[in-house]
Design a protein around this motif. Structure first.
Motif, short mmCIF file in Angstrom:
data_model
loop_
_atom_site.label_atom_id
_atom_site.label_comp_id
_atom_site.label_asym_id
_atom_site.label_seq_id
_atom_site.Cartn_x
_atom_site.Cartn_y
_atom_site.Cartn_z
N HIS A 60 31.53 36.80 38.69
CA HIS A 60 30.22 37.39 38.90
C HIS A 60 29.44 36.59 39.95
O HIS A 60 28.89 35.53 39.67
CB HIS A 60 29.44 37.43 37.58
N LYS A 73 22.62 42.07 45.45
CA LYS A 73 23.37 42.95 44.55
C LYS A 73 24.58 42.22 43.98
O LYS A 73 25.13 41.32 44.62
CB LYS A 73 23.80 44.22 45.29
N PHE A 92 28.24 41.11 43.07
CA PHE A 92 29.55 41.17 43.72
C PHE A 92 30.54 40.62 42.71
O PHE A 92 30.56 39.43 42.43
CB PHE A 92 29.58 40.35 45.01
N SER A 93 31.34 41.52 42.14
CA SER A 93 32.20 41.14 41.02
C SER A 93 33.55 41.84 41.13
O SER A 93 33.79 42.63 42.05
CB SER A 93 31.54 41.51 39.70
N GLU A 103 34.42 44.16 39.34
CA GLU A 103 34.17 45.60 39.16
C GLU A 103 33.60 46.23 40.43
O GLU A 103 33.92 47.37 40.76
CB GLU A 103 33.20 45.82 38.00
N SER A 104 32.77 45.48 41.15
CA SER A 104 32.12 46.06 42.33
C SER A 104 33.07 46.22 43.52
O SER A 104 32.76 46.97 44.46
CB SER A 104 30.91 45.21 42.74
#
Length: 201
Positions: A45, A52, A54-55, A57-58
Motif C-alpha cells: 500500500h 491516490k 498505489f497498491s 489492487e490498483s
C-alpha cells in the motif's frame, strides 16, 4: 549498482534474455526476461504523487512498467526516465494495444515526498506517476520483485547520502502479476518490440 534480482527471485523464471513461455508457441524476447508463469503481487500500500492509492489492487486492469530510483540520483534515474518517456511516445504512435502505464517508485521515501515527486516525475512525461510511501510498505513491494537498494553515505556530496539500487524495469500484467523484467542497458526499440510480443502472444 546492486544486482537486480535476489536468489529467491531467480527461481521464478529462466535467467538470461530470450526466456520463453512454456507453450507450444513460445515468446522470445530480445531485451527482456519473461516469467513463464506470472506471479501474483502480494499486498502493498503506497501512494502516488496525486495522493491516490498505489497498491497491488490498483495496478490491475492495465499493463504497468515499474521503475525504481530516487530524485537525488545523479545519473541513472533521470536517464532511465528519459528512456521510458521515449518508449511511451513510441508506443503511443505505433502500438496496436495502446499505452502502458509507467510508475517511478522511489527507494528514498524520506526525501521523495508526494510534492517532490509531483514536481519531478511529470517533467519526463505528464502521464507518469511518482510513487512513495512508508518504508515497510515499499519493502513489501521491492522484496517480492527482487529489487535491491541500500543507503550509501557520501560526506563529500552536497546531496548527502546516495542510494545504490537495482536498475531493471518490471512489467506487470492487467491481472496484477509480475510478468517480465528488462535489465540495463535499455534500448527503446527492442523494449517496444518485446512489449508488443508480450501483449500480442
Amino acid at each position: 549498482m546492486l544486482a537486480v534480482i535476489g536468489f529467491g527471485t531467480l527461481q521464478l523464471f529462466d535467467r538470461g534474455k530470450g526466456s520463453t513461455h512454456e507453450t507450444a508457441d513460445p515468446i522470445r524476447l530480445s531485451s527482456g526476461t519473461l516469467i513463464p508463469n506470472p506471479h501474483p503481487m502480494q499486498p502493498f500500500h503506497l501512494i502516488d504523487h496525486n495522493g491516490k492509492p498505489f497498491s497491488n489492487e490498483s495496478i490491475k486492469g492495465a499493463w504497468h512498467l515499474l521503475s525504481f530510483g530516487y530524485t537525488h540520483c545523479p545519473d541513472v534515474c533521470p536517464t532511465t526516465l528519459a528512456m521510458l518517456a521515449r518508449l511511451a511516445d513510441q508506443l503511443r504512435k505505433t502500438s496496436t494495444r495502446g499505452a502502458i502505464k509507467t510508475a517511478f517508485v522511489t527507494i528514498d521515501p524520506a526525501r521523495d515526498t508526494q510534492p517532490v515527486l509531483a514536481k519531478y516525475v511529470p517533467y519526463f512525461d505528464s502521464a507518469f506517476l511518482g510513487v512513495t510511501g512508508e518504508p515497510r510498505e515499499l519493502d513489501k513491494l521491492t522484496r517480492q520483485l527482487g529489487v535491491l537498494y541500500a543507503r550509501v553515505e557520501n560526506e563529500k556530496s552536497d546531496m548527502g547520502y546516495l542510494m545504490d539500487h537495482s536498475t531493471s524495469i518490471i512489467l506487470t500484467n492487467p491481472q496484477g502479476q509480475f510478468q517480465a523484467l528488462f535489465s540495463a542497458p535499455h534500448d527503446v526499440v527492442a523494449m517496444a518490440q518485446d512489449l508488443e510480443k508480450i501483449r500480442n502472444p
